[in-house]
Structures are given as C-alpha cells and as structure tokens.
Design a protein around this motif. Structure first.
Motif, PDB file in Angstrom:
ATOM      1  N   HIS A 285       0.949  -1.152   0.156  1.00 25.07           N
ATOM      2  CA  HIS A 285      -0.016   0.153   0.091  1.00 25.07           C
ATOM      3  C   HIS A 285       0.700   1.282  -0.013  1.00 25.07           C
ATOM      4  O   HIS A 285       0.415   2.301  -0.473  1.00 25.07           O
ATOM      5  CB  HIS A 285      -0.995  -0.140   1.052  1.00 25.07           C
ATOM      6  N   ALA A 286       2.242   1.315   0.317  1.00 26.41           N
ATOM      7  CA  ALA A 286       2.965   2.495   0.369  1.00 26.41           C
ATOM      8  C   ALA A 286       3.641   2.531  -1.105  1.00 26.41           C
ATOM      9  O   ALA A 286       4.137   3.704  -1.259  1.00 26.41           O
ATOM     10  CB  ALA A 286       3.965   2.253   1.446  1.00 26.41           C
ATOM     11  N   LEU A 287       3.436   1.621  -2.029  1.00 24.81           N
ATOM     12  CA  LEU A 287       4.179   1.709  -3.269  1.00 24.81           C
ATOM     13  C   LEU A 287       3.704   3.047  -4.239  1.00 24.81           C
ATOM     14  O   LEU A 287       2.656   3.549  -4.319  1.00 24.81           O
ATOM     15  CB  LEU A 287       3.569   0.559  -4.133  1.00 24.81           C
ATOM     16  N   ARG A 288       4.586   3.760  -4.615  1.00 26.79           N
ATOM     17  CA  ARG A 288       4.679   4.827  -5.297  1.00 26.79           C
ATOM     18  C   ARG A 288       5.141   4.822  -7.059  1.00 26.79           C
ATOM     19  O   ARG A 288       4.585   5.540  -7.675  1.00 26.79           O
ATOM     20  CB  ARG A 288       5.214   6.200  -4.729  1.00 26.79           C
ATOM     21  N   ALA A 289       5.966   3.993  -6.984  1.00 23.59           N
ATOM     22  CA  ALA A 289       6.592   3.861  -8.452  1.00 23.59           C
ATOM     23  C   ALA A 289       7.228   2.534  -8.595  1.00 23.59           C
ATOM     24  O   ALA A 289       7.524   1.828  -7.887  1.00 23.59           O
ATOM     25  CB  ALA A 289       7.930   5.090  -8.503  1.00 23.59           C
ATOM     26  N   ILE A 290       6.877   2.211 -10.076  1.00 23.42           N
ATOM     27  CA  ILE A 290       7.197   0.970 -10.599  1.00 23.42           C
ATOM     28  C   ILE A 290       8.032   1.119 -11.868  1.00 23.42           C
ATOM     29  O   ILE A 290       7.595   1.957 -12.635  1.00 23.42           O
ATOM     30  CB  ILE A 290       6.123   0.121 -10.921  1.00 23.42           C
ATOM     31  N   GLN A 291       9.146   0.679 -12.072  1.00 24.49           N
ATOM     32  CA  GLN A 291      10.203   0.884 -13.128  1.00 24.49           C
ATOM     33  C   GLN A 291      10.066  -0.555 -13.959  1.00 24.49           C
ATOM     34  O   GLN A 291      10.551  -1.526 -13.257  1.00 24.49           O
ATOM     35  CB  GLN A 291      11.326   1.375 -12.805  1.00 24.49           C
ATOM     36  N   LEU A 292       9.715  -0.562 -15.050  1.00 31.06           N
ATOM     37  CA  LEU A 292       9.644  -1.882 -15.875  1.00 31.06           C
ATOM     38  C   LEU A 292      10.644  -1.445 -17.089  1.00 31.06           C
ATOM     39  O   LEU A 292      10.548  -2.366 -18.206  1.00 31.06           O
ATOM     40  CB  LEU A 292       8.402  -2.195 -16.326  1.00 31.06           C
ATOM     41  N   ALA A 293      11.093  -0.389 -17.303  1.00 30.55           N
ATOM     42  CA  ALA A 293      11.665   0.018 -18.532  1.00 30.55           C
ATOM     43  C   ALA A 293      12.829  -0.803 -18.845  1.00 30.55           C
ATOM     44  O   ALA A 293      13.625  -1.600 -18.313  1.00 30.55           O
ATOM     45  CB  ALA A 293      12.581   1.678 -18.416  1.00 30.55           C
ATOM     46  N   HIS A 294      12.758  -0.770 -20.226  1.00 32.86           N
ATOM     47  CA  HIS A 294      13.784  -1.700 -21.039  1.00 32.86           C
ATOM     48  C   HIS A 294      13.875  -3.107 -20.954  1.00 32.86           C
ATOM     49  O   HIS A 294      14.602  -3.853 -20.801  1.00 32.86           O
ATOM     50  CB  HIS A 294      15.204  -1.119 -20.680  1.00 32.86           C
ATOM     51  N   THR A 295      12.516  -3.564 -20.898  1.00 33.07           N
ATOM     52  CA  THR A 295      12.123  -5.116 -20.499  1.00 33.07           C
ATOM     53  C   THR A 295      11.198  -5.164 -21.864  1.00 33.07           C
ATOM     54  O   THR A 295       9.876  -5.193 -21.658  1.00 33.07           O
ATOM     55  CB  THR A 295      11.412  -5.328 -19.266  1.00 33.07           C
ATOM     56  N   PRO A 296      11.653  -5.433 -23.170  1.00 33.64           N
ATOM     57  CA  PRO A 296      11.024  -5.685 -24.372  1.00 33.64           C
ATOM     58  C   PRO A 296      10.075  -6.716 -24.326  1.00 33.64           C
ATOM     59  O   PRO A 296       9.274  -6.645 -25.177  1.00 33.64           O
ATOM     60  CB  PRO A 296      12.167  -5.924 -25.436  1.00 33.64           C
ATOM     61  N   GLN A 297      10.223  -7.836 -23.407  1.00 33.72           N
ATOM     62  CA  GLN A 297       9.287  -9.071 -23.529  1.00 33.72           C
ATOM     63  C   GLN A 297       7.862  -8.591 -22.602  1.00 33.72           C
ATOM     64  O   GLN A 297       6.997  -9.351 -23.035  1.00 33.72           O
ATOM     65  CB  GLN A 297       9.681 -10.028 -22.476  1.00 33.72           C
ATOM     66  N   VAL A 298       7.798  -7.304 -22.187  1.00 33.82           N
ATOM     67  CA  VAL A 298       6.765  -7.004 -21.784  1.00 33.82           C
ATOM     68  C   VAL A 298       6.150  -6.190 -22.659  1.00 33.82           C
ATOM     69  O   VAL A 298       6.331  -5.207 -23.335  1.00 33.82           O
ATOM     70  CB  VAL A 298       6.978  -5.834 -20.262  1.00 33.82           C
ATOM     71  N   ASP A 299       4.770  -6.662 -23.053  1.00 31.07           N
ATOM     72  CA  ASP A 299       4.117  -6.321 -24.286  1.00 31.07           C
ATOM     73  C   ASP A 299       2.622  -5.872 -23.919  1.00 31.07           C
ATOM     74  O   ASP A 299       2.237  -5.711 -22.819  1.00 31.07           O
ATOM     75  CB  ASP A 299       4.123  -7.256 -25.652  1.00 31.07           C
ATOM     76  N   SER A 300       1.699  -5.942 -25.095  1.00 31.36           N
ATOM     77  CA  SER A 300       0.626  -5.603 -24.818  1.00 31.36           C
ATOM     78  C   SER A 300      -0.354  -6.130 -23.953  1.00 31.36           C
ATOM     79  O   SER A 300      -1.481  -5.745 -23.530  1.00 31.36           O
ATOM     80  CB  SER A 300      -0.146  -5.460 -26.218  1.00 31.36           C
ATOM     81  N   LYS A 301      -0.066  -7.437 -23.689  1.00 25.53           N
ATOM     82  CA  LYS A 301      -0.589  -8.329 -22.750  1.00 25.53           C
ATOM     83  C   LYS A 301      -0.760  -7.828 -21.358  1.00 25.53           C
ATOM     84  O   LYS A 301      -1.515  -8.217 -20.686  1.00 25.53           O
ATOM     85  CB  LYS A 301       0.017  -9.765 -22.794  1.00 25.53           C
ATOM     86  N   SER A 302       0.032  -6.844 -21.215  1.00 24.53           N
ATOM     87  CA  SER A 302       0.341  -6.241 -19.719  1.00 24.53           C
ATOM     88  C   SER A 302      -0.467  -5.054 -19.640  1.00 24.53           C
ATOM     89  O   SER A 302      -0.671  -4.377 -18.404  1.00 24.53           O
ATOM     90  CB  SER A 302       1.869  -5.911 -19.453  1.00 24.53           C
ATOM     91  N   VAL A 303      -0.912  -4.134 -20.776  1.00 23.48           N
ATOM     92  CA  VAL A 303      -1.667  -3.096 -20.620  1.00 23.48           C
ATOM     93  C   VAL A 303      -2.978  -3.144 -19.792  1.00 23.48           C
ATOM     94  O   VAL A 303      -2.910  -2.313 -18.913  1.00 23.48           O
ATOM     95  CB  VAL A 303      -1.996  -2.582 -22.049  1.00 23.48           C
ATOM     96  N   LYS A 304      -3.994  -4.088 -20.033  1.00 22.44           N
ATOM     97  CA  LYS A 304      -5.125  -4.142 -19.208  1.00 22.44           C
ATOM     98  C   LYS A 304      -4.515  -4.447 -17.647  1.00 22.44           C
ATOM     99  O   LYS A 304      -5.259  -3.693 -16.918  1.00 22.44           O
ATOM    100  CB  LYS A 304      -6.148  -5.180 -19.564  1.00 22.44           C
ATOM    101  N   PRO A 305      -3.970  -5.315 -17.419  1.00 22.17           N
ATOM    102  CA  PRO A 305      -3.771  -5.677 -15.965  1.00 22.17           C
ATOM    103  C   PRO A 305      -2.951  -4.428 -15.265  1.00 22.17           C
ATOM    104  O   PRO A 305      -3.180  -4.023 -14.035  1.00 22.17           O
ATOM    105  CB  PRO A 305      -2.710  -6.734 -16.093  1.00 22.17           C
ATOM    106  N   LEU A 306      -2.027  -3.571 -15.917  1.00 17.01           N
ATOM    107  CA  LEU A 306      -1.455  -2.367 -15.584  1.00 17.01           C
ATOM    108  C   LEU A 306      -2.519  -1.416 -15.193  1.00 17.01           C
ATOM    109  O   LEU A 306      -2.562  -0.810 -14.004  1.00 17.01           O
ATOM    110  CB  LEU A 306      -0.471  -1.881 -16.598  1.00 17.01           C
ATOM    111  N   PHE A 307      -3.511  -1.295 -16.138  1.00 16.25           N
ATOM    112  CA  PHE A 307      -4.624  -0.061 -16.065  1.00 16.25           C
ATOM    113  C   PHE A 307      -5.321  -0.646 -14.754  1.00 16.25           C
ATOM    114  O   PHE A 307      -5.708   0.347 -14.004  1.00 16.25           O
ATOM    115  CB  PHE A 307      -5.298  -0.049 -17.184  1.00 16.25           C
ATOM    116  N   ILE A 308      -5.960  -1.859 -14.568  1.00 16.56           N
ATOM    117  CA  ILE A 308      -6.436  -1.957 -13.681  1.00 16.56           C
ATOM    118  C   ILE A 308      -5.675  -2.165 -12.236  1.00 16.56           C
ATOM    119  O   ILE A 308      -6.286  -1.386 -11.191  1.00 16.56           O
ATOM    120  CB  ILE A 308      -7.189  -3.693 -13.736  1.00 16.56           C
ATOM    121  N   PHE A 309      -4.594  -2.317 -12.386  1.00 19.12           N
ATOM    122  CA  PHE A 309      -3.744  -1.968 -11.154  1.00 19.12           C
ATOM    123  C   PHE A 309      -3.527  -0.534 -10.702  1.00 19.12           C
ATOM    124  O   PHE A 309      -3.949  -0.272  -9.446  1.00 19.12           O
ATOM    125  CB  PHE A 309      -2.422  -2.667 -11.170  1.00 19.12           C
ATOM    126  N   LEU A 310      -3.372   0.136 -11.592  1.00 18.99           N
ATOM    127  CA  LEU A 310      -3.315   1.519 -11.404  1.00 18.99           C
ATOM    128  C   LEU A 310      -4.561   2.336 -10.990  1.00 18.99           C
ATOM    129  O   LEU A 310      -4.619   3.284 -10.210  1.00 18.99           O
ATOM    130  CB  LEU A 310      -2.691   2.327 -12.707  1.00 18.99           C
TER     131      LEU A 310
END
Length: 107
Positions: A62-87
């Motif tokens: 619950h204290a989380l403020r920032a997540i860095q996933l930069a330069h991980t090219p295997q992370v693709d469009s399959k992550s978008v919806k879960p990321l939006f829900i999480f955010l």
C-alpha cells in the motif's frame, strides 16, 4: 552489482539479468504491506506473464509509489489491461516506467 539495500522502502534490481521467477522470488521476500515505495526491475528478462504475477504481489504493497519496468522488451500489450486495472486501484502509484518495453506508448 549490489542490491540497493539502503532502505526497506526500495527494491532496485535493474540490470540483474533476472527472469520472472527471480523477480517474483525477490519481491515475495518482502512482507505484505511492507513500506515498499519503489520497485525498479528495469532491464531484466521480465515477461508480460511475470508482470501480471508481480502486480498481484504489489497489490498488497500500500505504500508503493513507483514501478520501473523500462527496457524489458518482453513486456508487451498483454500487460496493458492488468496495468490499468492495477493503477486504477492503486492511485498512490504516480510513476510507472515503460520506456523500451514492447508496449506502444505512442498509441
């Protein structure tokens, strides 16, 4: 490289060559609802499947403020919806680094 252990509030493991299992094992070592404010797993071999699993763990931080996933090219469009829900559920997270991923940031 050394793990940034200067504070229990930060996990910074950019450029460690970690795959999904390694990243998940590392973050699971932190207790639920720890004071974790930053997770930087940039430039590792994390996949979209790994990101989705990671978000499940981070939902308890619950204290989380920032997540860095930069330069991980295997992370693709399959992550978008879960990321939006999480955010949408974690409005305290104000920074997420996606540069250099397989997610089209221009769309």
């Amino acid at each position: 490289r050394d793990l940034d252990a200067s504070s229990a509030e930060r996990i910074a493991v950019a450029h460690f060559g970690l795959h999904d299992v390694g990243v998940l094992a590392l973050v699971r070592a932190f207790p639920s609802n720890s004071p974790l404010t930053l997770l930087d797993v940039s430039d590792n071999s994390l996949s979209s499947r790994g990101v989705i699993s990671l978000l499940t763990f981070l939902g308890q931080q619950h204290a989380l403020r920032a997540i860095q996933l930069a330069h991980t090219p295997q992370v693709d469009s399959k992550s978008v919806k879960p990321l939006f829900i999480f955010l949408s559920r974690r409005q305290r997270v104000t920074e997420i680094g996606l540069e250099g991923t397989g997610i089209d940031l221009e769309a």
